[in-house]
Scaffold this active site. Structure first.
Site, mmCIF file in Angstrom:
data_model
loop_
_atom_site.group_PDB
_atom_site.id
_atom_site.type_symbol
_atom_site.label_atom_id
_atom_site.label_comp_id
_atom_site.label_asym_id
_atom_site.label_seq_id
_atom_site.Cartn_x
_atom_site.Cartn_y
_atom_site.Cartn_z
ATOM 1 N N GLU A 13 55.431 -45.077 9.713
ATOM 2 C CA GLU A 13 56.206 -43.879 10.030
ATOM 3 C C GLU A 13 57.357 -44.159 10.984
ATOM 4 O O GLU A 13 58.343 -43.431 10.999
ATOM 5 C CB GLU A 13 55.277 -42.804 10.618
ATOM 6 C CG GLU A 13 55.898 -41.428 10.695
ATOM 7 C CD GLU A 13 54.896 -40.357 11.106
ATOM 8 O OE1 GLU A 13 55.327 -39.231 11.384
ATOM 9 O OE2 GLU A 13 53.680 -40.656 11.157
ATOM 10 N N GLU B 101 46.424 -28.719 1.756
ATOM 11 C CA GLU B 101 47.094 -27.888 0.758
ATOM 12 C C GLU B 101 46.230 -27.679 -0.479
ATOM 13 O O GLU B 101 46.486 -26.777 -1.276
ATOM 14 C CB GLU B 101 48.419 -28.542 0.365
ATOM 15 C CG GLU B 101 49.443 -28.514 1.481
ATOM 16 C CD GLU B 101 50.756 -29.145 1.067
ATOM 17 O OE1 GLU B 101 51.723 -28.411 0.828
ATOM 18 O OE2 GLU B 101 50.794 -30.386 0.979
ATOM 19 N N HIS C 249 53.749 -29.423 8.159
ATOM 20 C CA HIS C 249 52.659 -29.000 7.290
ATOM 21 C C HIS C 249 52.482 -27.501 7.448
ATOM 22 O O HIS C 249 52.472 -26.985 8.568
ATOM 23 C CB HIS C 249 51.362 -29.725 7.653
ATOM 24 C CG HIS C 249 50.326 -29.638 6.576
ATOM 25 N ND1 HIS C 249 49.586 -28.498 6.349
ATOM 26 C CD2 HIS C 249 49.920 -30.542 5.660
ATOM 27 C CE1 HIS C 249 48.767 -28.712 5.339
ATOM 28 N NE2 HIS C 249 48.948 -29.947 4.900
ATOM 29 N N SER D 166 53.135 -42.251 2.222
ATOM 30 C CA SER D 166 53.256 -42.992 3.477
ATOM 31 C C SER D 166 52.184 -44.073 3.598
ATOM 32 O O SER D 166 52.433 -45.143 4.170
ATOM 33 C CB SER D 166 53.167 -42.033 4.658
ATOM 34 O OG SER D 166 52.044 -41.183 4.529
ATOM 35 N N ARG E 173 55.422 -27.592 0.189
ATOM 36 C CA ARG E 173 55.039 -27.341 1.576
ATOM 37 C C ARG E 173 56.225 -26.944 2.460
ATOM 38 O O ARG E 173 56.053 -26.146 3.382
ATOM 39 C CB ARG E 173 54.319 -28.551 2.176
ATOM 40 C CG ARG E 173 55.111 -29.833 2.257
ATOM 41 C CD ARG E 173 54.374 -30.906 3.040
ATOM 42 N NE ARG E 173 53.070 -31.243 2.460
ATOM 43 C CZ ARG E 173 52.329 -32.279 2.850
ATOM 44 N NH1 ARG E 173 52.765 -33.076 3.808
ATOM 45 N NH2 ARG E 173 51.163 -32.523 2.296
#
Length: 373
Positions: A203, A88, A72, A219, A118
């Protein structure tokens, strides 16, 4: 994880107090998250130490695309404090990235400027920090009215105020940080790994949903969809699971308590710094070789410690982090191109001579890879 004749039949569970239990299970689900605590700068909670990926790999499961680690671009930088993610959306609403002296720089890296993806923004910040020897860059949205900022970013604003910054009045210091592990344990559409009896959700898994660069929030949907799929598959196949086995209790008779716990914390710190410096946002063949030599030595030290002393939670997490570090380095060395989240100065473009391929590692294959190449 416990395996018998190539099938997962449960695991050994260690509680916070140190007590251990052997748990038999016809079906075992890993939902242990990723391994982004492997890097010095991370948005992840302290428990994101790659435990599921490492345990599955040691048990014989196949892993895929672990070189794709998402960073990030903007977390709040405050020396000695945990890293707080700055959404963001701040850049989406007009926030500008600046050098410490106030100079804008994103337009030099991408025509979209502060609205670039990103991974591009993270690489740009990383480049400028290394070029200048800076600890951070600045994110400035103070040109917007204070009521606008407080209304659109109430949580971020409050968090910054708690740490002594007023983003409505001044730029805030930010750095990139490891955020998401896109690769993981390979599963099918039922969440089932190639190790019978073992499932992976979230994840820890590599379902193919994220490719080389995850889109934000996908996700969460992946967890929901594959969680349902796995539960339905397990329910439908309950009659095929094996009966419980008689297993011996955990034996600690041949180990002793350590008188140098500081070794664990020192190795933890060395590993995270090594991965941040050499296997982070921008990689090279030389950096990966350096990282491998250090991680190989650390793994030897950790294994010796693991074999002779009482197992603690910190030691288990360190052992798992080192295993995942080795897998990320292996995967990164095998990919001779830049693609998605994997960027290397030695191969700065995608290899268009052939279709994109996955990086797949099995425990048997990995023993044959020459990492000193």
């Amino acid at each position: 994880l416990i395996t018998v004749d190539g099938e997962c039949l449960g695991g050994i569970v260690q509680a916070q107090g140190g007590e251990r239990r052997i748990v038999w299970a016809g079906s075992t689900i890993l939902s242990a998250g990723g391994g982004c605590q492997l890097f010095r700068e991370s948005t992840n909670p302290a428990v994101a130490t790659g435990d599921g990926i490492s345990a599955a790999y040691r048990a014989g499961a196949t892993v895929r695309d672990l070189e794709f680690v998402q960073f990030h671009p903007t977390v709040l930088y405050l020396a000695g404090a945990s890293r707080k993610l700055i959404s963001e959306a701040v850049r989406g609403e007009g926030g500008r990235l600046l050098l410490p002296d106030g100079t804008p720089f994103m337009e030099r890296f991408d025509e979209r400027g502060n609205l670039a993806p990103r991974d591009i923004v993270a690489r740009a910040i990383d480049h400028e920090m290394k070029r200048l020897g800076a600890e951070y860059v600045l994110l400035d949205i103070s040109h917007k009215p204070a009521p606008f900022i407080k209304e659109h970013f109430p949580t971020i604003y409050a968090r910054c105020r708690e740490l002594g910054y007023d983003m409505a009045m001044e730029p805030i210091p930010v750095v990139p940080a490891a955020h998401y592990t896109c690769g993981g344990v390979i599963t099918d559409l039922n969440g089932q790994t190639d190790l019978p009896g073992l499932y992976a959700i979230g994840e820890v898994a590599c379902t193919g949903m994220h490719g080389a660069n995850r889109m934000a929030s996908n996700s969460l949907l992946e967890c929901l969809v594959f969680g349902v799929a796995a539960s339905e598959h397990i329910t439908a196949t309950l009659d095929d699971t094996l009966a419980p086995l008689a297993l011996p209790p955990w034996d600690e008779s041949r180990v002793r308590d350590s008188d140098e716990e500081v070794v664990v914390s020192h190795n933890w710190d060395e590993l995270r710094r090594c991965m941040w410096n050499y296997v982070g946002i921008v990689r090279t063949d030389k950096r990966l070789q350096r990282a491998w030599r250090r991680v190989d030595l650390l793994q030897q030290e950790i294994q010796e410690y693991y074999s002779h002393f009482t197992v603690s939670n910190d030691l288990l997490e360190l052992r798992n982090l080192a295993q995942v570090a080795a897998l990320i380095i292996r995967s990164a060395q095998l990919r001779k191109e830049s693609r998605g989240l994997h960027f290397t100065l030695d191969y700065p473009e995608a290899d268009t001579r052939k279709p994109p391929t996955d990086t797949i590692l099995t425990p048997e294959q990995s023993q044959d890879i020459d990492l000193a190449m």
